[in-house]
Design a protein around this motif. Structure first.
Motif, short mmCIF file in Angstrom:
data_model
loop_
_atom_site.label_atom_id
_atom_site.label_comp_id
_atom_site.label_asym_id
_atom_site.label_seq_id
_atom_site.Cartn_x
_atom_site.Cartn_y
_atom_site.Cartn_z
N SER A 20 0.82 -1.21 0.00
CA SER A 20 0.00 0.00 0.00
C SER A 20 0.85 1.26 0.00
CB SER A 20 -0.90 0.01 1.24
OG SER A 20 -0.11 0.06 2.42
N ARG A 22 2.76 2.12 2.60
CA ARG A 22 3.09 2.49 3.98
C ARG A 22 4.44 1.92 4.37
NH1 ARG A 22 -1.39 1.15 8.33
NH2 ARG A 22 -0.11 -0.71 8.33
N ARG A 23 5.16 2.67 5.19
CA ARG A 23 6.42 2.19 5.76
C ARG A 23 6.16 1.86 7.22
NH1 ARG A 23 8.29 4.62 1.44
NH2 ARG A 23 10.41 4.46 0.71
N THR A 24 6.45 0.63 7.60
CA THR A 24 6.19 0.19 8.97
C THR A 24 7.42 -0.48 9.57
OG1 THR A 24 5.34 -1.95 8.22
CG2 THR A 24 3.72 -0.19 8.54
N MET A 71 4.16 3.07 12.27
CA MET A 71 4.01 3.46 10.87
C MET A 71 4.57 4.88 10.68
SD MET A 71 0.52 3.98 8.64
CE MET A 71 0.08 5.50 9.47
N TYR A 73 4.59 8.51 9.39
CA TYR A 73 3.54 9.47 9.07
C TYR A 73 4.15 10.84 8.86
CZ TYR A 73 3.70 11.70 13.67
OH TYR A 73 4.10 12.40 14.78
N LEU A 79 -1.03 11.43 5.79
CA LEU A 79 -0.31 10.21 6.11
C LEU A 79 0.64 9.84 5.00
CD1 LEU A 79 -3.16 8.05 7.61
CD2 LEU A 79 -1.33 9.14 8.84
#
Length: 79
Positions: A20, A22-24, A71, A73, A79
């Motif tokens: 998606s 996102r960096r987690t 995550m 942000y 975001l």
């Protein structure tokens, strides 16, 4: 011998890019990367370090406990 500079490097190596976008970072991945550079922390210690030194990641964990997910942000909106 472990070096303090290796802690931040281990954190960056633990960052995962999801499909998606996102960096987690999970606490488990961070602890695993720390062990590679001779730092042996509990998940609780790793969470404390993240909470104190990393201001661009927020906790998005869905469960209680020390196994957490953070995550990336944008603190300037969005975001």
């Amino acid at each position: 011998m472990p070096r303090k500079s290796d802690i931040e490097s281990a954190f960056h190596h633990a960052i995962r890019l999801e499909q998606s976008g996102r960096r987690t970072v999970t606490t488990a991945d961070f602890v695993r990367e720390l062990e590679k550079v001779n730092w042996y922390w509990s998940q609780k210690e790793a969470n404390k370090w993240i909470e104190f030194y990393v201001t661009t990641f927020k906790d998005v964990s869905t469960q209680e406990g020390d196994a957490r997910t953070f995550m990336l942000y944008n603190p300037n909106g969005g975001l």
